[in-house]
Design a protein around this motif. Structure first.
Motif, mmCIF file in Angstrom:
data_model
loop_
_atom_site.group_PDB
_atom_site.id
_atom_site.type_symbol
_atom_site.label_atom_id
_atom_site.label_comp_id
_atom_site.label_asym_id
_atom_site.label_seq_id
_atom_site.Cartn_x
_atom_site.Cartn_y
_atom_site.Cartn_z
ATOM 1 N N LEU A 161 0.797 -1.212 -0.062
ATOM 2 C CA LEU A 161 -0.050 -0.082 -0.128
ATOM 3 C C LEU A 161 1.048 1.139 -0.164
ATOM 4 O O LEU A 161 1.852 1.275 0.970
ATOM 5 N N ASP A 162 0.517 2.069 -0.965
ATOM 6 C CA ASP A 162 1.323 3.361 -1.035
ATOM 7 C C ASP A 162 0.285 4.552 -1.087
ATOM 8 O O ASP A 162 -0.799 4.285 -1.317
ATOM 9 N N TYR A 163 1.153 5.783 -1.148
ATOM 10 C CA TYR A 163 0.182 6.846 -0.946
ATOM 11 C C TYR A 163 0.768 8.059 -1.447
ATOM 12 O O TYR A 163 2.050 8.391 -1.667
ATOM 13 N N GLN A 207 0.339 1.023 -10.969
ATOM 14 C CA GLN A 207 -0.212 1.217 -9.639
ATOM 15 C C GLN A 207 -1.758 1.419 -9.984
ATOM 16 O O GLN A 207 -2.401 1.819 -10.878
ATOM 17 N N GLU A 208 -2.513 0.786 -8.912
ATOM 18 C CA GLU A 208 -3.810 0.986 -8.944
ATOM 19 C C GLU A 208 -4.620 1.750 -7.648
ATOM 20 O O GLU A 208 -4.072 1.518 -6.694
ATOM 21 N N LEU A 209 -5.660 2.606 -8.257
ATOM 22 C CA LEU A 209 -6.204 3.310 -6.982
ATOM 23 C C LEU A 209 -6.808 2.509 -6.331
ATOM 24 O O LEU A 209 -7.766 1.835 -6.497
ATOM 25 N N GLU A 210 -6.580 2.331 -4.705
ATOM 26 C CA GLU A 210 -7.007 1.831 -3.759
ATOM 27 C C GLU A 210 -8.259 2.525 -3.190
ATOM 28 O O GLU A 210 -9.518 1.916 -2.898
ATOM 29 N N ALA A 211 -7.958 3.826 -2.747
ATOM 30 C CA ALA A 211 -9.128 4.580 -2.156
ATOM 31 C C ALA A 211 -8.161 6.015 -2.310
ATOM 32 O O ALA A 211 -7.238 6.323 -2.261
ATOM 33 N N GLU A 217 -9.368 9.766 -13.316
ATOM 34 C CA GLU A 217 -8.376 10.238 -12.460
ATOM 35 C C GLU A 217 -8.390 11.921 -12.182
ATOM 36 O O GLU A 217 -7.452 12.355 -12.081
ATOM 37 N N VAL A 218 -9.398 12.570 -12.027
ATOM 38 C CA VAL A 218 -9.585 13.763 -11.755
ATOM 39 C C VAL A 218 -10.665 13.712 -10.543
ATOM 40 O O VAL A 218 -11.722 13.160 -10.258
ATOM 41 N N ILE A 259 -2.037 0.711 -4.618
ATOM 42 C CA ILE A 259 -1.451 -0.528 -4.564
ATOM 43 C C ILE A 259 -0.744 -0.866 -5.781
ATOM 44 O O ILE A 259 -1.016 -0.694 -6.913
ATOM 45 N N HIS A 260 0.355 -1.265 -5.637
ATOM 46 C CA HIS A 260 1.448 -1.611 -6.559
ATOM 47 C C HIS A 260 2.591 -2.620 -6.154
ATOM 48 O O HIS A 260 2.638 -3.138 -4.884
#
Length: 1016
Positions: free
Chosen positions: A114-116, A144-148, A179-180, A198-199
């Motif tokens: 989990l990254d941010y 990378q995929e958006l998690e939240a 993505e906006v 997440i990546h």
């Protein structure tokens, strides 16, 4: 005295294993086959092999996954199977994690984190535009995929950290369009706007034919890819046949040396959020900012970036997080891996949990063998007890990786014997020596005394390069006998202590290992988790385990024991502030059946390296989780405490008294409190197998103690050094217990068997002799000095006998010849398998120069001019003597050796080998080898290679070599070093190996102690 074939020659399944560091796939077939033959002949029962980086070998040709590596793997499995030896393969290259060459970090099967990215939005202000992405820094990580997306109000600052208002957190994920994100912060304060991604971690392991990436331990994608690769690539028809034929083939998974590299610091999975909500009953998403922490591997302490004023909530949140991780690791990694292995007649052995934020004991359910180690735990019984709990409850083989140390080539074989004996006391019954490597390797990385395999630090090098190798058969047979006896039936433990731990303290190692092992912590009479030593010093034994394990259907209290078909705990201790409510419900039901439970308040335990401790207030005051069940837990605990068999202690030191009041006594109870003896008991078919060990191996005087064992019957003493059984001649039976008066040399162990189905016959209950033995129907007493002695027999008969004993025989004069070991001639082995690859192995023979010292007094070799401080090798001491004129057939003699400086020894008398000498007791009865006239004794003593390698500059060169190999082995090692540096530790310090010239040879007083035998 009796000899039984099974005890004289223990089956290979009981013999110690060895971890074999292979030079990638570089070894020739000749070398592999010779090494396996050698290991078998030396008394090892199984090999665990793995690939280590070999400078000078092209990993594209020889690395894990290459044709050469596959060929070597097949050769090892085939050769071990032929010899009925066990074999273990690691779950990828190197040792530290499961990894594959068929995946990329972007694949779902690869490890995820989990990254941010974060920005501040002022009160009432708006933001619009593209969402922020995390920074991808690791090679190969491109997606990378958006998690939240979460916004949370800033509540202020505390202790230099930003404090967040958990009640003012909002999920904005659905508001992201292409993505906006357009969003306006509320007027009640400034907000942090987090974008969670997440990546792949991008963690790699070497050596391999191509980049090998760590698999996903959280989702099933990882194990599915792993199984697919092994089924379709590794397990060829011939290898499959050999593995399934072997019967003792295993997959081995080492400590979880998995790292994160992005700023978020948390391992993750594609289904983590939904699984969390399903299991914990609430959505984790609003609280994701609170779990962000510093990335790294095997972190001594977790550093979270943000805090919450509600510390109890934060603790519960973390516990929910890591329990969910533990669940998913168990269900999506271990369980399917174990099930798949079973289809190939293989089993799964693993160092479960430690190294990652997984609960330490629950994963034991889904492995066949639970493994601990000596290095990271500094061989502390308190650490071993945390893994003994699940091993005993789930009836799993409990093994240990033994011999990893920072003292490579420095210590005598007795040092490792002490580690093994400590582990036996904790219930370990399978020793895996760490490690072994061929002396042969590539030209670039091979030098005398042999190819390293593992880095020059972190592991001993067992094998023919060591002078003590000539005595290995005696040593491995002794280990095998103990392991065979300690695997009989079920363990008999006194206490179970509930202990929930999501970041197990596995970094006790460091500092001066010699001092740490010999004099500190357990040998300084100090505990780690349960610190009041009254229990251990009285003889109590215990395991630690997670409370949730008690929720298993098979766990119950019957006939005065918890898990009577397992460890048979007679009471439970609860001291942590948290207790799961479901566990409490199960405890209440068992308490109503009579299970004794002690709630202990105010307990302090050491939880992390560097002496970081936690003091618990009131035991079981709340649940570990954010489940709203605290009040119900308190009602359940209150109901329990109303029962007569449930007690509460305000202080830890009150527990011993309360146990005595409840008549819960140790199965091996000492007449007097002591800090010397550790015990372990197994029970099988009415027989009690009683192990006792004097752990104070650095002392010089033997320790005498009286031990009361719960159970009566005919009693036998087993000599595991020689594989003999003798009916005990002296013991007492009192109130359903067998009382043994024992004396153990420093570091020595013993094994007794009490056969409760066989009535005790005539024996001695008290006496003043030096020893009592039972030979057939006859009781014999031995006196070591002239005098009048008394004995009382079990039938009430009293004997008073005057005995004359010849004077002890002094041995003032010895001749000494030393075999000095040093570098010999360089040799080569060429292999051409007609595949376009020609392999050249090199090795160095050991030159063995004879030094004839002649007559000498007994002193360290470094003080003998002809030998000096640089010599290592083997010494042959010879002395002659004559028996006194008054010698008779009733007389005997014991050779007593003052010291061999913790190395190995063997004795010959008149050209015949005496019984195997216990390295710690250093006594051997040579009576049967004596003759009239002149007798000759030869004492063969070995050394380590410390003095020779010190003189050659080995330890100075080893640091740089080790650090380079460590950096290449696992790309998360660099992150681990950064974490240690931030914690104030010098990561390079671990590689600073220092030694000095040590004492070698036979020293101290060596004499023949005479005795006279009297039949009672």
């Amino acid at each position: 005295m009796k000899k039984y074939e099974k005890l004289q020659n223990p089956a290979k399944q009981y013999r110690p294993d060895v971890r074999w560091w292979l030079a990638e796939g570089f070894h020739t077939d000749e070398t592999l086959k010779e090494e396996i033959t050698d290991l078998e002949e030396t008394g090892f029962g199984a090999v665990e092999f793995l690939a280590m980086e070999e400078p000078g070998a092209d990993s594209k040709l020889y690395g894990w996954g290459s044709e050469e590596w596959v060929h070597d793997s097949h050769t090892i499995v085939e050769e071990t199977t032929k010899r009925k030896m066990g074999v273990s393969m690691t779950s990828g290259t190197n040792w530290s994690n499961a990894n594959l060459i068929t995946i990329t970090p972007d694949d779902k099967a690869a490890a995820k984190e989990l990254d941010y990215a974060v920005e501040t939005v002022k009160a009432g202000e708006s933001r619009s535009g593209a969402i922020l992405k995390s920074e991808l820094t690791m090679p190969g990580v491109t997606k990378q995929e958006l998690e939240a997306v979460v916004a949370i109000r800033i509540a202020g600052e505390k202790n230099g950290k930003t404090c967040l208002d958990r009640k003012k957190s909002m999920i904005l994920t659905d508001q992201v369009k292409e993505e906006v994100l357009i969003w306006t912060a509320p007027e009640d304060g400034d907000y942090l706007l987090f974008f969670f991604w997440i990546h792949g971690t991008g963690q790699t392991a070497e050596p391999s034919v191509s980049t090998s990436y760590t698999i996903n331990y959280i989702d099933r994608y990882g194990v599915e890819a792993f199984i697919d690769y092994w089924e379709n690539t590794v397990l060829t028809p011939q290898l499959r046949k050999n593995v399934e034929e072997n019967g003792r083939a295993m997959m081995y998974m080492d400590s979880l040396e998995l790292g994160t590299f992005g700023k978020g610091g948390q391992f993750w999975g594609y289904h983590f959020l939904e699984e969390f909500e399903k299991r914990r009953g609430y959505d984790l998403t609003p609280y994701l900012p609170l779990i962000l922490k510093q990335p790294g591997m095997m972190q001594p302490v977790y550093h979270y970036y943000y805090i919450c004023e509600d510390e109890v909530f934060t603790e519960k949140l973390y516990n929910d997080l890591y329990q969910t991780m533990t669940d998913m690791y168990m269900e999506n990694m271990l369980k399917p891996m174990q099930e798949w292995l079973h289809t190939h007649n293989m089993t799964l052995r693993a160092e479960i949990s430690y190294g990652l934020p997984f609960e330490i004991s629950q994963p034991g359910k889904y492995v066949d063998g639970i493994e601990t180690e000596s290095l990271e735990f500094a061989s502390q019984i308190e650490s071993y007890r945390n893994l003994a709990g699940p091993a005993h409850i789930y009836n799993r083989t409990y093994s240990s990786e033994t011999g990893a140390t920072l003292l490579n080539y420095m210590m005598g074989l007795d040092f490792y014997t002490q580690i093994i004996f400590t582990q036996f006391a904790a219930g370990v019954t399978k020793t895996v020596l760490h490690g072994y490597s061929s002396i042969r390797g590539s030209e670039e990385s091979t030098y005398w005394p042999g190819h390293e395999g593992m880095w020059p630090i972190f592991s001993e090098r067992f094998g023919s390069r060591q002078p003590s190798y000539i005595h290995y058969k005696d040593w491995t047979a002794m280990i095998a006998r103990y392991q065979m006896l300690l695997r009989q039936g079920k363990p008999r433990m006194d206490l179970g202590i509930l202990r929930l731990d999501y970041n197990f303290n596995n970094l006790i190692m460091g500092g001066d290992e010699r001092k740490l092992y010999a004099n500190e912590l357990m040998r300084g009479n100090e505990g780690l988790y349960w610190k009041d030593m009254r229990l251990q010093n009285a003889g109590y034994t215990w395991d630690y385990f997670a409370p949730q394990i008690l929720e298993e259907d098979f766990v119950d209290f019957e006939d005065g024991e918890l898990l009577p078909d397992g460890p048979g705990y007679r009471a439970l201790i609860i001291y942590q502030e948290t207790l799961p409510v479901r566990t409490a419900e199960k405890l209440l039901a068992m308490a109503k059946k009579g299970l004794p439970i002690l709630y202990v308040n105010g307990v302090n335990e050491t939880i992390r390296p560097g002496g970081i401790t936690k003091t618990h207030g009131k035991a079981a005051i709340r649940t570990p989780f954010y489940d709203g069940e605290d009040e119900r837990l308190q009602h359940i605990v209150a109901e329990m405490k109303s029962l007569a068999n449930v007690r509460e202690a305000e202080h830890q030191e009150d527990v011993y008294r309360i146990l005595q009041e409840l008549d819960i006594r140790p199965i091996t109870e000492f007449a007097e409190s002591n800090k010397h003896i550790l015990t372990h008991v197994q029970e099988a078919d009415g027989k009690l197998f009683v192990y006792a060990y004097n752990m104070q191996y650095s002392e010089t005087e033997a320790f005498s103690f009286t031990m009361k064992v719960r159970g009566v019957g005919k009693t036998y003493e087993i000599d595991c050094w020689n594989g003999t059984v003798r009916e005990a001649g002296a013991y007492r039976q009192e109130a359903g217990c067998t009382v043994l008066d024992l004396t153990l040399a420093p570091g020595a162990a013993s094994m007794y068997v009490i056969d409760q189905k066989e009535a005790a016959d005539l024996h001695v209950v008290s006496h003043t002799f030096a020893a009592i033995e039972k030979e057939g129907e006859h009781l014999q007493a031995a006196a070591w000095v002239s005098g009048t002695y008394e004995a009382v027999l079990s039938d009430g008969t009293k004997r008073e006998i005057s005995v004359e004993v010849p004077e002890d025989i002094e041995l003032p004069s010895w001749t000494l010849e030393v075999e000095d070991w040093n570098e010999g001639e360089k040799k080569e082995i060429i292999e051409d398998r007609r595949l376009g690859i020609v392999t050249k192995e090199v090795y160095y023979e050991t030159a063995k120069r004879k030094i004839s010292v002649g007559e000498t007094i007994l002193k360290p070799w470094k003080e003998i001019e002809a030998v000096g401080p640089e010599v290592s090798g083997i010494g042959q001491y010879r002395a002659t003597f004559k028996l006194p004129e008054e010698w008779s057939e009733r007389n005997g003699v014991v050779l007593k050796i003052g010291s061999v400086n913790k190395h190995t020894v063997r004795v010959w008398v008149n050209g015949k080998q005496a019984d195997v000498v216990d390295f710690d007791a250093l006594t051997v009865d040579i009576s049967d080898l004596l003759k009239d006239g002149e007798n000759e004794i030869r004492v063969e003593v070995t050394t380590s290679l410390n003095n020779r390698l010190l003189a050659r500059g080995y330890y100075e060169k080893g640091k740089a070599f080790s650090m380079a190999l460590a950096a290449n082995a696992n790309n998360a090692n660099a992150g681990m070093e950064e974490n240690q540096a931030e914690a104030g530790a010098d990561p390079a310090a671990l590689f600073n190996v220092h030694t000095t010239v040590v004492d070698y040879g036979m020293t101290g007083e060596v004499k023949l102690i005479t005795y006279t035998r009297i039949e009672l």
